[in-house]
Design a protein around this motif. Structure first.
Motif, PDB file in Angstrom:
ATOM      1  N   GLY A  48       0.482  -1.680  -0.198  1.00 14.71           N
ATOM      2  CA  GLY A  48       0.086  -0.345   0.007  1.00 14.71           C
ATOM      3  C   GLY A  48       0.745   1.408  -0.040  1.00 14.71           C
ATOM      4  O   GLY A  48       0.131   2.565  -0.183  1.00 14.71           O
ATOM      5  N   GLN A  49       1.739   1.010   0.441  1.00 12.28           N
ATOM      6  CA  GLN A  49       3.083   2.224   0.386  1.00 12.28           C
ATOM      7  C   GLN A  49       3.470   2.581  -0.632  1.00 12.28           C
ATOM      8  O   GLN A  49       3.081   2.073  -1.852  1.00 12.28           O
ATOM      9  N   GLN A  50       3.617   4.023  -1.013  1.00 10.00           N
ATOM     10  CA  GLN A  50       4.115   4.604  -2.051  1.00 10.00           C
ATOM     11  C   GLN A  50       5.164   3.944  -2.892  1.00 10.00           C
ATOM     12  O   GLN A  50       6.198   4.353  -1.541  1.00 10.00           O
ATOM     13  N   LEU A  51       5.285   4.089  -3.969  1.00  9.10           N
ATOM     14  CA  LEU A  51       6.570   3.005  -4.939  1.00  9.10           C
ATOM     15  C   LEU A  51       7.327   4.285  -4.990  1.00  9.10           C
ATOM     16  O   LEU A  51       7.225   5.387  -5.902  1.00  9.10           O
ATOM     17  N   GLU A  52       8.842   4.051  -4.566  1.00 13.05           N
ATOM     18  CA  GLU A  52      10.060   5.443  -5.738  1.00 13.05           C
ATOM     19  C   GLU A  52       9.956   5.187  -6.749  1.00 13.05           C
ATOM     20  O   GLU A  52      11.090   5.407  -7.532  1.00 13.05           O
ATOM     21  N   GLY A  53      10.497   3.663  -6.786  1.00 11.81           N
ATOM     22  CA  GLY A  53      10.751   3.048  -8.071  1.00 11.81           C
ATOM     23  C   GLY A  53      10.800   1.309  -7.792  1.00 11.81           C
ATOM     24  O   GLY A  53      10.245   1.107  -7.348  1.00 11.81           O
ATOM     25  N   LEU A  54      12.091   0.968  -9.087  1.00 10.39           N
ATOM     26  CA  LEU A  54      11.716  -0.453  -9.586  1.00 10.39           C
ATOM     27  C   LEU A  54      13.463  -0.656  -7.744  1.00 10.39           C
ATOM     28  O   LEU A  54      14.296  -0.063  -8.854  1.00 10.39           O
ATOM     29  N   TYR A  55      13.846  -1.656  -7.679  1.00  9.38           N
ATOM     30  CA  TYR A  55      14.211  -1.660  -6.610  1.00  9.38           C
ATOM     31  C   TYR A  55      14.671  -3.399  -7.546  1.00  9.38           C
ATOM     32  O   TYR A  55      14.346  -4.589  -7.731  1.00  9.38           O
ATOM     33  N   ILE A  56      16.229  -3.673  -7.766  1.00  7.17           N
ATOM     34  CA  ILE A  56      17.286  -4.577  -7.719  1.00  7.17           C
ATOM     35  C   ILE A  56      18.322  -4.976  -7.357  1.00  7.17           C
ATOM     36  O   ILE A  56      18.774  -3.977  -6.287  1.00  7.17           O
ATOM     37  N   ILE A  57      18.457  -6.219  -6.795  1.00 13.56           N
ATOM     38  CA  ILE A  57      19.548  -6.514  -5.525  1.00 13.56           C
ATOM     39  C   ILE A  57      20.492  -6.749  -6.401  1.00 13.56           C
ATOM     40  O   ILE A  57      20.625  -7.473  -7.134  1.00 13.56           O
ATOM     41  N   ALA A  58      21.569  -6.329  -5.626  1.00 12.30           N
ATOM     42  CA  ALA A  58      23.100  -6.349  -6.369  1.00 12.30           C
ATOM     43  C   ALA A  58      23.248  -6.811  -5.162  1.00 12.30           C
ATOM     44  O   ALA A  58      24.488  -7.911  -5.718  1.00 12.30           O
ATOM     45  N   LYS A  59      23.519  -7.321  -3.894  1.00 11.89           N
ATOM     46  CA  LYS A  59      24.055  -8.147  -2.662  1.00 11.89           C
ATOM     47  C   LYS A  59      22.869  -8.148  -1.910  1.00 11.89           C
ATOM     48  O   LYS A  59      22.232  -7.225  -1.735  1.00 11.89           O
ATOM     49  N   GLY A  69       0.170 -11.497   4.962  1.00 11.40           N
ATOM     50  CA  GLY A  69       2.036 -11.926   5.874  1.00 11.40           C
ATOM     51  C   GLY A  69       2.179 -13.258   4.844  1.00 11.40           C
ATOM     52  O   GLY A  69       3.036 -13.842   5.853  1.00 11.40           O
ATOM     53  N   GLU A  70       1.818 -13.512   4.076  1.00 16.53           N
ATOM     54  CA  GLU A  70       1.875 -14.986   3.871  1.00 16.53           C
ATOM     55  C   GLU A  70       3.274 -14.508   2.237  1.00 16.53           C
ATOM     56  O   GLU A  70       3.249 -14.018   2.514  1.00 16.53           O
ATOM     57  N   HIS A  71       4.192 -15.806   3.067  1.00 12.76           N
ATOM     58  CA  HIS A  71       5.539 -15.424   1.906  1.00 12.76           C
ATOM     59  C   HIS A  71       4.896 -15.762   1.035  1.00 12.76           C
ATOM     60  O   HIS A  71       4.342 -16.840   0.337  1.00 12.76           O
ATOM     61  N   LEU A  72       5.432 -15.057   0.174  1.00 21.81           N
ATOM     62  CA  LEU A  72       5.435 -14.908  -1.463  1.00 21.81           C
ATOM     63  C   LEU A  72       6.799 -15.481  -2.492  1.00 21.81           C
ATOM     64  O   LEU A  72       6.639 -16.270  -3.421  1.00 21.81           O
ATOM     65  N   SER A  73       7.700 -15.408  -1.832  1.00 26.27           N
ATOM     66  CA  SER A  73       9.327 -15.286  -2.327  1.00 26.27           C
ATOM     67  C   SER A  73       9.762 -15.252  -2.004  1.00 26.27           C
ATOM     68  O   SER A  73      10.263 -13.443  -1.236  1.00 26.27           O
ATOM     69  N   THR A  74      11.610 -15.729  -2.509  1.00 27.42           N
ATOM     70  CA  THR A  74      12.678 -14.905  -1.510  1.00 27.42           C
ATOM     71  C   THR A  74      13.451 -15.085  -3.094  1.00 27.42           C
ATOM     72  O   THR A  74      13.469 -15.265  -3.665  1.00 27.42           O
ATOM     73  N   LEU A  75      13.902 -13.284  -3.031  1.00 23.80           N
ATOM     74  CA  LEU A  75      14.091 -13.059  -4.190  1.00 23.80           C
ATOM     75  C   LEU A  75      16.347 -13.026  -3.819  1.00 23.80           C
ATOM     76  O   LEU A  75      16.379 -12.470  -2.433  1.00 23.80           O
ATOM     77  N   ARG A  76      17.233 -13.188  -4.536  1.00 21.54           N
ATOM     78  CA  ARG A  76      18.631 -12.786  -4.715  1.00 21.54           C
ATOM     79  C   ARG A  76      19.197 -11.727  -5.184  1.00 21.54           C
ATOM     80  O   ARG A  76      18.527 -10.972  -6.379  1.00 21.54           O
ATOM     81  N   GLU A  77      19.835 -11.394  -5.310  1.00 22.24           N
ATOM     82  CA  GLU A  77      20.923 -10.761  -6.578  1.00 22.24           C
ATOM     83  C   GLU A  77      20.753 -10.890  -7.528  1.00 22.24           C
ATOM     84  O   GLU A  77      20.092 -11.765  -8.727  1.00 22.24           O
ATOM     85  N   LYS A  78      20.693  -9.462  -8.613  1.00 24.15           N
ATOM     86  CA  LYS A  78      20.391  -9.062 -10.056  1.00 24.15           C
ATOM     87  C   LYS A  78      18.553  -9.646  -9.988  1.00 24.15           C
ATOM     88  O   LYS A  78      18.051  -9.387 -11.212  1.00 24.15           O
ATOM     89  N   ASN A  79      18.127 -10.220  -8.837  1.00 27.52           N
ATOM     90  CA  ASN A  79      16.506 -10.184  -8.796  1.00 27.52           C
ATOM     91  C   ASN A  79      15.810  -8.954  -8.619  1.00 27.52           C
ATOM     92  O   ASN A  79      16.297  -7.989  -8.218  1.00 27.52           O
ATOM     93  N   SER A  80      15.006  -8.313  -9.032  1.00 31.43           N
ATOM     94  CA  SER A  80      14.049  -7.234  -8.697  1.00 31.43           C
ATOM     95  C   SER A  80      12.463  -7.157  -8.403  1.00 31.43           C
ATOM     96  O   SER A  80      12.553  -8.200  -8.446  1.00 31.43           O
ATOM     97  N   PHE A  81      12.129  -5.891  -7.476  1.00 30.93           N
ATOM     98  CA  PHE A  81      11.025  -5.904  -7.474  1.00 30.93           C
ATOM     99  C   PHE A  81      10.199  -4.965  -7.491  1.00 30.93           C
ATOM    100  O   PHE A  81      11.090  -3.576  -7.482  1.00 30.93           O
ATOM    101  N   GLY A  82       9.186  -4.626  -6.934  1.00 31.97           N
ATOM    102  CA  GLY A  82       7.957  -3.641  -6.962  1.00 31.97           C
ATOM    103  C   GLY A  82       7.599  -3.168  -8.417  1.00 31.97           C
ATOM    104  O   GLY A  82       6.890  -2.532  -8.642  1.00 31.97           O
ATOM    105  N   GLU A  83       7.745  -3.790  -9.362  1.00 32.72           N
ATOM    106  CA  GLU A  83       7.037  -4.432 -11.131  1.00 32.72           C
ATOM    107  C   GLU A  83       5.754  -3.785 -10.779  1.00 32.72           C
ATOM    108  O   GLU A  83       4.711  -2.976 -11.550  1.00 32.72           O
ATOM    109  N   ALA A  93       2.464  -3.989  -3.706  1.00 33.64           N
ATOM    110  CA  ALA A  93       1.481  -4.923  -3.703  1.00 33.64           C
ATOM    111  C   ALA A  93       1.564  -5.766  -2.725  1.00 33.64           C
ATOM    112  O   ALA A  93       0.807  -7.026  -2.488  1.00 33.64           O
ATOM    113  N   THR A  94       2.916  -5.550  -2.669  1.00 30.57           N
ATOM    114  CA  THR A  94       3.150  -6.644  -1.746  1.00 30.57           C
ATOM    115  C   THR A  94       4.576  -5.474  -0.543  1.00 30.57           C
ATOM    116  O   THR A  94       4.251  -4.732  -0.975  1.00 30.57           O
TER     117      THR A  94
END
Length: 142
Positions: A48-59, A69-83, A93-94
């Motif tokens: 529900g929070q306003q997003l600043e942009g797309l996040y990309i995991i560098a490390k 509260g249900e776990h959807l996924s665990t993301l690691r290096e080079k994954n992105s989220f917020g799209e 949305a998450t």
């Protein structure tokens, strides 16, 4: 936390869909990206929070949960989220939480929108990812 240093241009050139950008496009993009540090357990954003942009995991590592509260996924290096939120109403949305010390690259919403409208491989990548999440049925995995 010890600062993590990296060559953002090189990192993105080896990360899809940014690897489809020209050298000039990539250099322009990296000049707009912010590097953010999060500690283990720290919330990046809540549903529900306003997003600043797309996040990309560098490390590091990020857990994504849905509103219940249900776990959807665990993301690691080079994954992105917020799209998902960026492609709908701009609201998350998450919920995203770092599960270890994490370095993220933040691609501002304006640059995300521009690439989505002007760069077909970028659009294809995030349209495909969004369709997978929209069709996700947690009980189907049981």
């Amino acid at each position: 936390m010890t600062p993590f240093t990296m060559n953002t241009n090189h990192f993105l050139s080896e990360t899809h869909p940014y690897d489809t950008l020209t050298k000039a496009e990539l250099e322009t993009l990296t000049s707009k990206i912010q590097t953010l540090q999060f500690s283990d357990g720290e919330t990046i954003y809540k549903s529900g929070q306003q997003l600043e942009g797309l996040y990309i995991i560098a490390k590091g590592c990020i857990d994504i949960t849905i509103e219940t509260g249900e776990h959807l996924s665990t993301l690691r290096e080079k994954n992105s989220f917020g799209e998902r939120g960026l492609l709908t109403n701009g609201l998350a949305a998450t919920t995203a939480v770092a599960t270890k010390n994490t370095t993220l690259l933040l691609l501002p919403k304006e640059q995300f929108d521009h690439l989505f409208k002007t760069h077909q491989p970028f659009k294809n990548f995030f349209t495909r990812s969004r369709a997978k999440v929209q069709n996700f049925k947690p009980n189907a995995l049981a």
